[in-house]
Design a protein around this motif. Sequence first.
Motif, PDB file in Angstrom:
ATOM      1  N   ARG A 137       0.839  -1.193   0.000  1.00 52.32           N
ATOM      2  CA  ARG A 137       0.000   0.000   0.000  1.00 52.32           C
ATOM      3  C   ARG A 137       0.872   1.240   0.000  1.00 52.32           C
ATOM      4  NH1 ARG A 137      -2.620  -0.315   6.139  1.00 52.32           N
ATOM      5  NH2 ARG A 137      -0.712   0.206   7.293  1.00 52.32           N
ATOM      6  N   ALA A 193       0.300   5.439   0.889  1.00 46.21           N
ATOM      7  CA  ALA A 193      -0.501   6.596   1.270  1.00 46.21           C
ATOM      8  C   ALA A 193       0.135   7.856   0.701  1.00 46.21           C
ATOM      9  CB  ALA A 193      -0.587   6.685   2.788  1.00 46.21           C
ATOM     10  N   THR A 223      -5.673   4.214   5.345  1.00 45.13           N
ATOM     11  CA  THR A 223      -6.031   4.894   4.103  1.00 45.13           C
ATOM     12  C   THR A 223      -4.833   4.901   3.154  1.00 45.13           C
ATOM     13  OG1 THR A 223      -7.698   6.300   5.133  1.00 45.13           O
ATOM     14  CG2 THR A 223      -6.701   7.100   3.086  1.00 45.13           C
ATOM     15  N   ALA A 224      -5.026   4.350   1.962  1.00 52.91           N
ATOM     16  CA  ALA A 224      -3.939   4.226   0.988  1.00 52.91           C
ATOM     17  C   ALA A 224      -4.485   3.603  -0.292  1.00 52.91           C
ATOM     18  CB  ALA A 224      -2.823   3.350   1.542  1.00 52.91           C
ATOM     19  N   THR A 268     -10.212   4.214   1.653  1.00 56.91           N
ATOM     20  CA  THR A 268     -10.262   5.433   2.461  1.00 56.91           C
ATOM     21  C   THR A 268     -11.078   5.156   3.711  1.00 56.91           C
ATOM     22  OG1 THR A 268     -10.164   6.806   0.473  1.00 56.91           O
ATOM     23  CG2 THR A 268     -10.888   7.869   2.506  1.00 56.91           C
TER      24      THR A 268
END
Length: 122
Positions: free
Chosen positions: A38, A40, A91-92, A119
Amino acid sequence: QVQLVESGGGLVQTGDSLRLSCAASGQTFSSSAMGWFRQAPGKEREFVAGISRAGDTTSHANSVKGRFTISRDNAKSTVYLQMNNLNSEDTAVYYCVAGRTLSGYYYAYDYWGQGTQVTVSS
């Protein structure tokens, strides 16, 4: 050549769950170790979880251990990431990856999906 297509991302609230899916095509799925990374905004790409070709070995980043679970279904050529108890730090954009061996290093993976946005709002 392997094509990876992620799905399942979205907007959720703190404490909610999501399950990401990644459908693979173009090569024998069972010959590839699979994983999730991931990234962000403003942060470096981060290993989230990985699973061996047979699915008998998994690895999860400390930041998600106990909340996220990676799994695979070789008959469906699909890898999953079950994410529970999400928080804002999750979140990412989440990327599905395929490579020859399970690793926490991004350069070990030859193929990357286009990513799916997750998100988490508080």
